[in-house]
Design an enzyme around this catalytic site. Structure first.
Site, PDB file in Angstrom:
ATOM      1  N   CYS A 124      22.454 -22.852 -43.260  1.00  0.00           N
ATOM      2  CA  CYS A 124      22.653 -23.036 -41.821  1.00  0.00           C
ATOM      3  C   CYS A 124      21.415 -23.716 -41.257  1.00  0.00           C
ATOM      4  O   CYS A 124      20.306 -23.173 -41.353  1.00  0.00           O
ATOM      5  CB  CYS A 124      22.843 -21.666 -41.162  1.00  0.00           C
ATOM      6  SG  CYS A 124      22.922 -21.745 -39.364  1.00  0.00           S
ATOM      7  N   ASN A 125      21.588 -24.894 -40.705  1.00  0.00           N
ATOM      8  CA  ASN A 125      20.453 -25.617 -40.116  1.00  0.00           C
ATOM      9  C   ASN A 125      19.920 -24.907 -38.878  1.00  0.00           C
ATOM     10  O   ASN A 125      18.714 -24.859 -38.637  1.00  0.00           O
ATOM     11  CB  ASN A 125      20.882 -27.029 -39.689  1.00  0.00           C
ATOM     12  CG  ASN A 125      21.245 -27.924 -40.847  1.00  0.00           C
ATOM     13  OD1 ASN A 125      20.461 -28.746 -41.270  1.00  0.00           O
ATOM     14  ND2 ASN A 125      22.450 -27.774 -41.381  1.00  0.00           N
ATOM     15  N   CYS A 178      24.534 -29.885 -39.688  1.00  0.00           N
ATOM     16  CA  CYS A 178      25.133 -28.559 -39.511  1.00  0.00           C
ATOM     17  C   CYS A 178      26.072 -28.426 -40.696  1.00  0.00           C
ATOM     18  O   CYS A 178      26.847 -29.352 -40.983  1.00  0.00           O
ATOM     19  CB  CYS A 178      25.905 -28.476 -38.202  1.00  0.00           C
ATOM     20  SG  CYS A 178      26.973 -27.009 -38.086  1.00  0.00           S
TER      21      CYS A 178
HETATM   22  N1  DGL Z   1      26.550 -23.887 -39.820  1.00  0.00           N
HETATM   23  C1  DGL Z   1      25.504 -23.801 -38.865  1.00  0.00           C
HETATM   24  C2  DGL Z   1      24.456 -24.894 -39.061  1.00  0.00           C
HETATM   25  O1  DGL Z   1      24.298 -25.442 -40.140  1.00  0.00           O
HETATM   26  C3  DGL Z   1      25.788 -23.708 -37.395  1.00  0.00           C
HETATM   27  C4  DGL Z   1      27.026 -23.277 -36.761  1.00  0.00           C
HETATM   28  C5  DGL Z   1      26.800 -22.373 -35.552  1.00  0.00           C
HETATM   29  O2  DGL Z   1      26.526 -22.864 -34.434  1.00  0.00           O
HETATM   30  O3  DGL Z   1      26.859 -21.174 -35.770  1.00  0.00           O
HETATM   31  O4  DGL Z   1      23.738 -25.215 -38.164  1.00  0.00           O
END
Ligand code: DGL
Length: 289
Positions: free
Chosen positions: A96-97, A210
């Site tokens: 998760c970024n 993301c």
């Molecule tokens: N999958 C997450 C990322 O890589 C973010 C999604 C969210 O906002 O929860 O940032």
């Protein structure tokens, strides 16, 4: 010997000794706010099919893009304390970024085990862009981070970098994965700011910053006003994990489980996890305070 913080005793407790990894499969904990981390998990599972995978979607707190920085740090530390104490991973991948660009230093200070993060692929994007015009498609949280700005300052190499913080794409990806119809008009509107022109030049590279977004990359390709290179960092993350844990045996692991901290729409989600090789889906309730 690896040591993890024991939240109950308030002291450090021993984890698996890493030295025995030559004789047993590693446990890899993959963590995201939702389904996006599956795009990283599928590359990890190809690289280390013998590993025991625990995938955790913190769906009780989804979306992370909407949480304040203090709230997000506290949330990820609390969930991680619980998960590490129960599952004793050898390596944790923060897929998760939005979390990695903020929480990694806190995690590394708290737990003595390897954390691999997912951060915007600004360096490879700027190195490979021929037009020198790059866009970074992320959540509003990730584009606001000092860390992201520091990556551009260090690795931008003189490219024009456009940061696009999409408020809706992660949720649109979740809906599509659960079997809902892709909302093409909404997705087109979210990616539109990535496409920038400057005289004869135009954006030729978009970093998918993301982990939810690679789930929609085929839709992005259909909707893009012109073709671009869409950069997904997942293969690079899998290579990093293999460097840390070694190449493994190539045999299939018997254990791959998905955990949800909320468990909304569990029935539709277990089908999704099953498609990614996570045979068992469980709820480990951790409500958001
Ligand atoms: N999958 C997450 C990322 O890589 C973010 C999604 C969210 O906002 O929860 O940032």
């Amino acid at each position: 010997m690896l040591i993890a913080f024991d939240p109950l005793a308030g002291m450090k407790q021993p984890l698996h000794p890493r030295a025995d990894l030559a004789t047993r499969p590693p446990t890899i904990l993959v963590f995201d706010s939702g389904l996006g981390g599956l795009t990283v998990h599928r590359e990890l599972a190809k690289a280390r099919p013998d590993a025991r995978f625990v995938y955790c979607a913190d769906d009780a707190a989804f979306p992370y893009g909407g949480l304040s920085e203090d709230h997000l740090v506290a949330r990820v530390l609390a969930v991680m304390e619980r998960l590490i104490a129960i599952h004793r991973p050898d390596c944790v991948v923060i897929a998760c970024n939005t979390a990695s660009t903020l929480v990694l230093p806190h995690l590394r200070a708290r737990f003595d085990l390897p954390f691999v993060g997912t951060v915007p692929a600004i360096k490879p994007a700027c190195e490979t862009s021929a037009s020198r015009m790059v866009s970074v498609l992320a959540t509003p949280g990730t584009v606001a981070r000092d860390y992201t700005r520091a990556l551009i300052a260090e690795f931008g190499g003189g490219c024009a970098v456009t940061l696009v913080g999409s408020p809706r794409l992660a949720a649109l990806a979740e809906t599509t994965m659960r079997g809902g119809e892709a909302d093409m008009a909404a997705i087109a509107a979210e990616i539109a700011p990535c496409f920038v022109t400057d005289g004869e030049r135009r954006t030729d590279t978009v970093a998918l910053a993301c982990t939810h977004y690679p789930l929609l990359v085929d839709v992005f390709r259909q909707l893009a006003p012109w073709p671009v290179q869409w950069l997904d960092p997942a293969p690079a993350i899998a290579r990093r994990v293999t460097q840390i844990l070694g190449p493994g045996t190539g045999a299939d692991a018997p254990y791959a489980t998905a955990l949800l901290t909320g468990g909304m729409a569990l029935a539709s989600l277990s089908g999704v996890f099953g498609r990614f090789g996570l045979a068992e889906t469980r709820v480990e309730p951790l409500p958001l305070h």
